[in-house]
Design a protein around this motif. Structure first.
Motif, PDB file in Angstrom:
ATOM      1  N   ARG A  76      -5.122   8.746  -0.261  1.00 37.45           N
ATOM      2  CA  ARG A  76      -3.978   8.698  -1.162  1.00 37.45           C
ATOM      3  C   ARG A  76      -2.865   9.545  -0.564  1.00 37.45           C
ATOM      4  N   ILE A  77      -1.706   8.930  -0.338  1.00 40.07           N
ATOM      5  CA  ILE A  77      -0.601   9.623   0.327  1.00 40.07           C
ATOM      6  C   ILE A  77       0.494  10.049  -0.654  1.00 40.07           C
ATOM      7  N   ARG A  78       0.363   9.633  -1.910  1.00 37.45           N
ATOM      8  CA  ARG A  78       1.366   9.988  -2.907  1.00 37.45           C
ATOM      9  C   ARG A  78       0.705  10.020  -4.270  1.00 37.45           C
ATOM     10  N   GLU A  79       1.107  10.978  -5.127  1.00 37.65           N
ATOM     11  CA  GLU A  79       0.493  11.103  -6.448  1.00 37.65           C
ATOM     12  C   GLU A  79       0.845   9.930  -7.352  1.00 37.65           C
ATOM     13  N   LYS A  80       2.085   9.463  -7.275  1.00 35.58           N
ATOM     14  CA  LYS A  80       2.552   8.410  -8.183  1.00 35.58           C
ATOM     15  C   LYS A  80       2.925   7.163  -7.398  1.00 35.58           C
ATOM     16  N   GLU A  81       2.746   6.001  -8.031  1.00 31.95           N
ATOM     17  CA  GLU A  81       3.205   4.749  -7.451  1.00 31.95           C
ATOM     18  C   GLU A  81       4.724   4.647  -7.580  1.00 31.95           C
ATOM     19  N   ILE A  82       5.331   3.901  -6.667  1.00 38.35           N
ATOM     20  CA  ILE A  82       6.736   3.530  -6.813  1.00 38.35           C
ATOM     21  C   ILE A  82       6.742   2.192  -7.543  1.00 38.35           C
ATOM     22  N   GLU A  83       7.285   2.178  -8.759  1.00 40.93           N
ATOM     23  CA  GLU A  83       7.167   1.009  -9.619  1.00 40.93           C
ATOM     24  C   GLU A  83       8.503   0.296  -9.787  1.00 40.93           C
ATOM     25  N   PHE A  84       8.420  -1.013  -9.999  1.00 39.04           N
ATOM     26  CA  PHE A  84       9.588  -1.836 -10.274  1.00 39.04           C
ATOM     27  C   PHE A  84       9.358  -2.588 -11.582  1.00 39.04           C
ATOM     28  N   GLU A  85      10.412  -2.721 -12.374  1.00 44.14           N
ATOM     29  CA  GLU A  85      10.323  -3.475 -13.602  1.00 44.14           C
ATOM     30  C   GLU A  85      10.496  -4.959 -13.305  1.00 44.14           C
ATOM     31  N   ILE A  86       9.764  -5.792 -14.055  1.00 46.84           N
ATOM     32  CA  ILE A  86       9.862  -7.236 -13.845  1.00 46.84           C
ATOM     33  C   ILE A  86      11.155  -7.774 -14.437  1.00 46.84           C
ATOM     34  N   PHE A  87      11.460  -7.358 -15.657  1.00 49.50           N
ATOM     35  CA  PHE A  87      12.652  -7.875 -16.321  1.00 49.50           C
ATOM     36  C   PHE A  87      13.592  -6.731 -16.662  1.00 49.50           C
ATOM     37  N   GLN A  88      14.856  -6.965 -16.473  1.00 53.49           N
ATOM     38  CA  GLN A  88      15.875  -6.017 -16.875  1.00 53.49           C
ATOM     39  C   GLN A  88      16.545  -6.544 -18.148  1.00 53.49           C
ATOM     40  N   PRO A  89      17.146  -5.682 -18.964  1.00 52.35           N
ATOM     41  CA  PRO A  89      17.819  -6.144 -20.173  1.00 52.35           C
ATOM     42  C   PRO A  89      18.965  -7.092 -19.820  1.00 52.35           C
ATOM     43  N   THR A  90      19.157  -8.111 -20.663  1.00 51.74           N
ATOM     44  CA  THR A  90      20.213  -9.087 -20.395  1.00 51.74           C
ATOM     45  C   THR A  90      21.596  -8.495 -20.633  1.00 51.74           C
ATOM     46  N   GLU A  91      21.668  -7.522 -21.474  1.00 46.58           N
ATOM     47  CA  GLU A  91      22.921  -6.815 -21.709  1.00 46.58           C
ATOM     48  C   GLU A  91      22.638  -5.324 -21.732  1.00 46.58           C
ATOM     49  N   SER A  92      23.638  -4.530 -21.366  1.00 48.97           N
ATOM     50  CA  SER A  92      23.449  -3.093 -21.437  1.00 48.97           C
ATOM     51  C   SER A  92      23.223  -2.682 -22.891  1.00 48.97           C
ATOM     52  N   GLU A  93      22.219  -1.861 -23.125  1.00 45.71           N
ATOM     53  CA  GLU A  93      21.932  -1.412 -24.480  1.00 45.71           C
ATOM     54  C   GLU A  93      22.819  -0.246 -24.888  1.00 45.71           C
ATOM     55  N   ILE A  94      23.648   0.220 -23.978  1.00 46.72           N
ATOM     56  CA  ILE A  94      24.523   1.354 -24.249  1.00 46.72           C
ATOM     57  C   ILE A  94      25.879   0.832 -24.708  1.00 46.72           C
ATOM     58  N   GLU A  95      26.364   1.326 -25.846  1.00 45.38           N
ATOM     59  CA  GLU A  95      27.598   0.796 -26.425  1.00 45.38           C
ATOM     60  C   GLU A  95      28.734   1.810 -26.467  1.00 45.38           C
ATOM     61  N   ASP A  96      28.423   3.099 -26.309  1.00 45.66           N
ATOM     62  CA  ASP A  96      29.443   4.154 -26.413  1.00 45.66           C
ATOM     63  C   ASP A  96      30.301   4.166 -25.149  1.00 45.66           C
ATOM     64  N   VAL A  97      31.535   3.716 -25.245  1.00 47.38           N
ATOM     65  CA  VAL A  97      32.418   3.602 -24.082  1.00 47.38           C
ATOM     66  C   VAL A  97      33.041   4.957 -23.752  1.00 47.38           C
ATOM     67  N   LEU A  98      32.878   5.375 -22.516  1.00 42.37           N
ATOM     68  CA  LEU A  98      33.504   6.616 -22.051  1.00 42.37           C
ATOM     69  C   LEU A  98      34.977   6.401 -21.756  1.00 42.37           C
ATOM     70  N   GLN A 148       0.833  -1.204   0.000  1.00 41.88           N
ATOM     71  CA  GLN A 148       0.000   0.000   0.000  1.00 41.88           C
ATOM     72  C   GLN A 148       0.867   1.254   0.000  1.00 41.88           C
ATOM     73  N   TYR A 149       1.943   1.209   0.751  1.00 46.03           N
ATOM     74  CA  TYR A 149       2.844   2.358   0.824  1.00 46.03           C
ATOM     75  C   TYR A 149       3.459   2.643  -0.544  1.00 46.03           C
ATOM     76  N   LEU A 150       3.903   1.588  -1.247  1.00 50.04           N
ATOM     77  CA  LEU A 150       4.499   1.778  -2.566  1.00 50.04           C
ATOM     78  C   LEU A 150       3.481   2.303  -3.569  1.00 50.04           C
ATOM     79  N   ARG A 151       2.233   1.840  -3.459  1.00 46.87           N
ATOM     80  CA  ARG A 151       1.200   2.299  -4.378  1.00 46.87           C
ATOM     81  C   ARG A 151       0.691   3.688  -4.044  1.00 46.87           C
ATOM     82  N   GLY A 152       0.962   4.141  -2.814  1.00 45.21           N
ATOM     83  CA  GLY A 152       0.543   5.488  -2.429  1.00 45.21           C
ATOM     84  C   GLY A 152      -0.903   5.597  -2.050  1.00 45.21           C
TER      85      GLY A 152
END
Length: 588
Positions: A314-336, A302-306
């Motif tokens: 309602r204690i918060r305008e937006k929910e705190i959300e978590f993604e179910i799946f993360q990318p298996t590899e970083s989609e960023i390729e430009d090396v600093l 309930q706290y995360l949903r606000g």
């Protein structure tokens, strides 16, 4: 219908400087002759105030807040800090044989509730003063009556672990063993020293302890007392995930004989440790409301949903959300930048780091036990330390926020931030940083007047304000509440993506690392003796390696998708370990 309250921040209110510009425009207040100054601070008549908001807009110091509250809260005040001061509604309930959690934003009364329940603060029921007969009459017929009567009669022994442990060396001098022997009323010192892995710290001086060691000593000093009730305020700051779980196990043992109330912002540990949870909500520094007890899973969700279903609020305008799946590899390729394998040696400790790369626009989370070289690694990248062979020379601009933040100068926050970047007060920085980090009302305060959480937020912004290619933040979640940690994760993620900046974050909060990381680095080794820094890897592989070393598994909550710790030895725990899936478990 609502109950209206006006709150004046005593620290910011300066009537002599503004000639009460904030109040002289309101005829309702002036004709009632109720707007006065007590001890050079403004006082507003809440009976005459109509909530027009003129005084709020006219106050040059942002010291006034007018809030409408649900009518059912009227008469439920537990404590108020003077006329127009912060007011707390309701209290959490300690339960024998259980750990009760208290979850909510900073500034909504959690510490006040702990002070009342520990007997440090006598509740005044929202008045100037209240007798114990009035207090007991208020709680007559509730679960708290016997508890409050025991406090009134002086028949309760309470042990408290404070929130800010940094002050302990200023109060206590001498060896750790001498301090702990003085408070060991249960003859359990050696047993708990072993369980909390304090063998290497027990014979050292208090002032020489690291933050993690000092936190465990504070927990131990609290639990060694023979008390009727225990209150622990933020047990996880400066502790790695290993130490957090071991501390949680010890707390659970003590809870079997005496009730424990904890205030905690690490949701993974709170979920594992607590049986029930009370949620605090409200307007920070204005008012706070504490809900009735909820089951720990239901309360956190309930706290995360606000939205609090039982209270229909309602204690918060937006929910705190978590993604179910993360990318298996970083989609960023430009090396600093690429950094070489290196070694850093101290007396009795050696860090060996694999070679790796850091990509533009990505956030790398750093996980691992304390004392395995994470901060040393960051300092080598930042140029604060040199590796043994002086091989690390990144040739890029680096901005660094250290693990322990101190206010070494007495300067207003606004002036300090402007000295780093004059554009800090532009609309862009106000929208992207100042407002989300809740720094608007701190700009006129001096750095040395800030609390630990306030100073942490200023330090995070100061780091991100500098012109750099790589930003290094060591434990940015310390002393921050759940909302603030979520905002920090969002800000860092957006900052890296929108500005093509690279960020490396060292932290022990699994939720924070999960929300902001594109890749992770895992540190291994023997704490205090040797450490190994593995090269950055994709999030799923890194989390699996980290949790495998920890020998725990996580699952995803069905409703919120947040990570939850599996009970050791449970069917799901065994199933995930057999499949080698410790964090992102996907059934075929």
């Amino acid at each position: 219908m609502s109950l209206r309250i006006a709150v004046v921040d005593r620290e910011r209110c300066q009537p002599k400087k503004c000639s009460q510009e904030c109040l002289k425009y309101c005829p309702k207040v002036r004709t009632g002759d109720e707007t006065i100054v007590i001890e050079e601070k403004a006082i507003i008549s809440e009976e005459l105030c109509v909530g027009c908001g003129i005084c709020v807009k006219k106050c040059p110091f942002n010291a006034i807040t007018i809030v409408g509250l649900p009518e059912q809260l009227e008469g439920q005040e537990v404590h108020r800090y003077g006329k127009n001061g912060f007011v707390l509604y309701n209290l959490p309930i300690p339960r024998k044989g259980h750990v009760v959690g208290l979850l909510g934003p900073n500034g909504t009364g959690k510490s006040t509730a702990v002070k009342i329940l520990s007997g440090q603060l006598k509740p005044n029921l929202g008045k100037e003063d209240a007798s114990w007969d009035e207090i007991l009459d208020r709680f007559q017929g509730t679960e708290l009556f016997d508890y409050m009567k025991a406090i009134a009669d002086g028949n309760i022994r309470v042990s408290v672990k404070p929130q800010y442990i940094e002050a302990i060396p200023k109060v206590y001098r001498g060896k750790v063993r001498e301090l702990l022997e003085r408070v060991d009323e249960r003859n359990a010192l050696d047993e708990y020293v072993e369980k909390l892995n304090l063998r290497n710290a027990i014979n050292r001086d208090i002032k020489d302890l690291s933050g993690g060691e000092l936190q465990r000593v504070a927990i131990l000093a609290c639990l060694l007392r023979d008390a009727d009730f225990y209150f622990l305020d933020e047990i996880t700051s400066y502790l790695d995930i290993y130490q957090r779980i071991e501390a949680a196990k010890v707390i659970r043992e003590v809870a079997e004989r005496s009730p424990i109330l904890i205030v905690e912002h690490d949701l993974a540990i709170l979920d594992m440790l607590a049986d029930y949870v009370h949620i605090s909500y409200g307007e920070p520094a204005v008012y706070g409301v504490i809900t009735n007890a909820k089951g720990v899973r239901v309360g956190i969700n309930q706290y995360l949903r606000g939205y609090l279903a039982e209270e229909n609020i309602r204690i918060r305008e937006k929910e705190i959300e978590f993604e179910i799946f993360q990318p298996t590899e970083s989609e960023i390729e430009d090396v600093l930048v690429e950094y070489p394998a290196f070694r850093k040696t101290f007396e009795g400790f050696i860090l060996e780091a694999d070679s790796g790369d850091i990509k533009r626009g990505e956030v790398i989370g750093v996980l691992g036990p304390n004392a395995t070289g994470k901060s040393t690694f960051v300092k080598v990248l930042a140029g604060v330390l040199e590796d043994d062979e002086k091989k690390v020379d990144l040739d890029i601009k680096v901005s660094y926020k250290p693990q322990y933040v101190k206010a070494d100068i007495s300067m207003p926050v606004g002036m300090f931030l402007r000295s780093i970047n004059p554009m800090v007060e532009s609309s862009y920085y106000k929208t992207e940083f100042i407002k989300p980090l809740q720094l608007e009302k701190l700009m006129e305060k001096n750095l040395d007047e800030l609390s630990g959480g306030e100073l942490q937020r200023v330090a995070i912004l100061a780091c991100l304000l500098r012109d750099a290619d790589l930003y290094l933040l060591d434990e940015p979640s310390a002393h921050l509440d759940v909302e603030q940690r979520t905002e920090v994760a969002r800000i860092i993620k957006r900052f890296a993506m929108n500005n093509s900046k690279s960020v490396l974050v060292v932290d022990h909060d699994i939720y924070l690392v999960d929300m902001l990381s594109d890749r992770v680095m895992v540190f291994e080794g023997e704490p205090g003796k040797r450490g190994r820094a593995r090269r950055p890897m994709n999030l799923r592989d890194g989390m699996n390696l980290f949790l495998k070393n920890l020998d725990i598994t996580f699952r995803r909550d069905e409703e919120t998708k947040r990570p939850r710790v599996n009970k050791p030895g449970s069917r799901l725990d065994r199933e995930q370990k057999a499949a080698g899936e410790y964090y992102y478990y996907v059934r075929e």
